[in-house]
Motif scaffolding. Sequence first.
Motif, PDB file in Angstrom:
ATOM      1  N   LYS A   1      19.399  66.604  42.820  1.00  0.00           N
ATOM      2  CA  LYS A   1      18.683  67.546  41.961  1.00  0.00           C
ATOM      3  C   LYS A   1      17.430  66.869  41.434  1.00  0.00           C
ATOM      4  O   LYS A   1      17.272  65.641  41.535  1.00  0.00           O
ATOM      5  CB  LYS A   1      19.568  68.030  40.811  1.00  0.00           C
ATOM      6  N   GLY A   2      16.525  67.666  40.872  1.00  0.00           N
ATOM      7  CA  GLY A   2      15.275  67.134  40.355  1.00  0.00           C
ATOM      8  C   GLY A   2      15.503  66.070  39.302  1.00  0.00           C
ATOM      9  O   GLY A   2      16.447  66.148  38.509  1.00  0.00           O
ATOM     10  N   TYR A   3      14.626  65.079  39.293  1.00  0.00           N
ATOM     11  CA  TYR A   3      14.808  63.932  38.397  1.00  0.00           C
ATOM     12  C   TYR A   3      13.486  63.547  37.761  1.00  0.00           C
ATOM     13  O   TYR A   3      12.445  63.516  38.424  1.00  0.00           O
ATOM     14  CB  TYR A   3      15.366  62.753  39.193  1.00  0.00           C
ATOM     15  N   ARG A   4      13.549  63.247  36.472  1.00  0.00           N
ATOM     16  CA  ARG A   4      12.385  62.736  35.747  1.00  0.00           C
ATOM     17  C   ARG A   4      12.767  61.420  35.100  1.00  0.00           C
ATOM     18  O   ARG A   4      13.822  61.310  34.486  1.00  0.00           O
ATOM     19  CB  ARG A   4      11.914  63.749  34.700  1.00  0.00           C
ATOM     20  N   THR A   5      11.902  60.437  35.218  1.00  0.00           N
ATOM     21  CA  THR A   5      12.222  59.095  34.736  1.00  0.00           C
ATOM     22  C   THR A   5      12.413  59.043  33.232  1.00  0.00           C
ATOM     23  O   THR A   5      12.969  58.089  32.706  1.00  0.00           O
ATOM     24  CB  THR A   5      11.115  58.100  35.127  1.00  0.00           C
TER      25      THR A   5
ATOM     26  N   PRO B   1       9.466  66.955  43.696  1.00  0.00           N
ATOM     27  CA  PRO B   1       9.011  65.804  44.489  1.00  0.00           C
ATOM     28  C   PRO B   1       9.908  64.580  44.353  1.00  0.00           C
ATOM     29  O   PRO B   1       9.899  63.693  45.204  1.00  0.00           O
ATOM     30  CB  PRO B   1       7.613  65.521  43.936  1.00  0.00           C
ATOM     31  N   ILE B   2      10.686  64.524  43.254  1.00  0.00           N
ATOM     32  CA  ILE B   2      11.617  63.417  43.039  1.00  0.00           C
ATOM     33  C   ILE B   2      13.022  63.993  42.872  1.00  0.00           C
ATOM     34  O   ILE B   2      13.245  64.880  42.049  1.00  0.00           O
ATOM     35  CB  ILE B   2      11.251  62.587  41.792  1.00  0.00           C
ATOM     36  N   LEU B   3      13.959  63.479  43.658  1.00  0.00           N
ATOM     37  CA  LEU B   3      15.349  63.916  43.593  1.00  0.00           C
ATOM     38  C   LEU B   3      16.254  62.717  43.344  1.00  0.00           C
ATOM     39  O   LEU B   3      15.949  61.597  43.752  1.00  0.00           O
ATOM     40  CB  LEU B   3      15.772  64.594  44.900  1.00  0.00           C
TER      41      LEU B   3
ATOM     42  N   LEU C   1      15.017  59.647  45.539  1.00  0.00           N
ATOM     43  CA  LEU C   1      14.047  59.902  46.603  1.00  0.00           C
ATOM     44  C   LEU C   1      12.747  60.389  45.977  1.00  0.00           C
ATOM     45  O   LEU C   1      12.757  61.268  45.115  1.00  0.00           O
ATOM     46  CB  LEU C   1      14.580  60.959  47.574  1.00  0.00           C
ATOM     47  N   GLU C   2      11.624  59.835  46.427  1.00  0.00           N
ATOM     48  CA  GLU C   2      10.324  60.206  45.868  1.00  0.00           C
ATOM     49  C   GLU C   2       9.348  60.609  46.972  1.00  0.00           C
ATOM     50  O   GLU C   2       9.580  60.375  48.151  1.00  0.00           O
ATOM     51  CB  GLU C   2       9.744  59.038  45.063  1.00  0.00           C
ATOM     52  N   ASN C   3       8.241  61.220  46.543  1.00  0.00           N
ATOM     53  CA  ASN C   3       7.165  61.654  47.455  1.00  0.00           C
ATOM     54  C   ASN C   3       7.653  62.677  48.481  1.00  0.00           C
ATOM     55  O   ASN C   3       7.274  62.628  49.654  1.00  0.00           O
ATOM     56  CB  ASN C   3       6.548  60.455  48.189  1.00  0.00           C
ATOM     57  N   LEU C   4       8.475  63.592  48.041  1.00  0.00           N
ATOM     58  CA  LEU C   4       9.007  64.607  48.950  1.00  0.00           C
ATOM     59  C   LEU C   4       8.111  65.842  48.961  1.00  0.00           C
ATOM     60  O   LEU C   4       7.668  66.313  47.910  1.00  0.00           O
ATOM     61  CB  LEU C   4      10.415  65.021  48.518  1.00  0.00           C
ATOM     62  N   ALA C   5       7.857  66.354  50.157  1.00  0.00           N
ATOM     63  CA  ALA C   5       7.162  67.629  50.273  1.00  0.00           C
ATOM     64  C   ALA C   5       8.116  68.748  49.862  1.00  0.00           C
ATOM     65  O   ALA C   5       9.334  68.557  49.795  1.00  0.00           O
ATOM     66  CB  ALA C   5       6.685  67.834  51.712  1.00  0.00           C
ATOM     67  N   GLU C   6       7.564  69.923  49.605  1.00  0.00           N
ATOM     68  CA  GLU C   6       8.375  71.037  49.108  1.00  0.00           C
ATOM     69  C   GLU C   6       9.528  71.372  50.050  1.00  0.00           C
ATOM     70  O   GLU C   6      10.683  71.492  49.622  1.00  0.00           O
ATOM     71  CB  GLU C   6       7.479  72.267  48.911  1.00  0.00           C
ATOM     72  N   GLU C   7       9.238  71.521  51.336  1.00  0.00           N
ATOM     73  CA  GLU C   7      10.285  71.872  52.301  1.00  0.00           C
ATOM     74  C   GLU C   7      11.317  70.757  52.427  1.00  0.00           C
ATOM     75  O   GLU C   7      12.514  71.019  52.588  1.00  0.00           O
ATOM     76  CB  GLU C   7       9.669  72.180  53.665  1.00  0.00           C
ATOM     77  N   GLU C   8      10.872  69.504  52.351  1.00  0.00           N
ATOM     78  CA  GLU C   8      11.793  68.373  52.439  1.00  0.00           C
ATOM     79  C   GLU C   8      12.749  68.358  51.252  1.00  0.00           C
ATOM     80  O   GLU C   8      13.952  68.122  51.403  1.00  0.00           O
ATOM     81  CB  GLU C   8      11.003  67.063  52.494  1.00  0.00           C
TER      82      GLU C   8
END
Length: 215
Positions: free
Chosen positions: A197-201, A104-106, A169-176
């Motif tokens: 790529k996936g990101y964690r704060t 959901p966050i990239l 980028l946040e609040n992304l749907a799976e396909e997005e």
Amino acid sequence: MYVDLNFRLTAQDPVPVDHGYPLYAALSRLLPVLHQQNGIGIHPLQGQYLGDGQVALRSDSCLVFRTHVEQVNELLNLTGKSIQLRRSTILIGVPQLKALVAEPILRSRLVVIKVKGRNAAQLDEKSFQTAVKKQLSACEVSSRSLVEIRRRRTLRIKEKTIVGYEVVLENLAEEESLQIQIQGIGGRRHMGCGLFKGYRTSENSTEISGSAGHE
């Protein structure tokens, strides 16, 4: 189907933070097809920032290609080869294939977009955010997604300096999420730009993945 092809790396000496162009050039000398396959992205190398524009590769540092599965066989020819980045000789090890995961966050450390009517000195966060949102809309990403423009960064290509920004980028749907990871945003993907790529704060802020100089 797109994947990340990860080659484990070994190096004794540090590499420059701004290594996007020299890394691409060194790999292209070994594998000229990289000049022809515009769909292949080369992720920034990850390591520990040492200061003075240098990054030390760790035992888990990898050379990562984002590519269609049909191009994997050509890239496998890099196994066991070595490249030179400034004073550092880097040995390319055995690769591992990883499927893209919808997050959901990239984050991309550096996105570069040519903004009409703005040169490097005039480029600001607001105009850049507008350009990013325009590209997201073209990828059919919902307007509910959040675009955070972070640090201004640069990419050096010979005598030319390209300016861009770190983007989250946040609040992304799976396909997005998968679509953005496949298509990227902006240009210079073969030099580490616009790859997400996936990101964690909670990620360690002292870790630098350097395809671009930091300001």
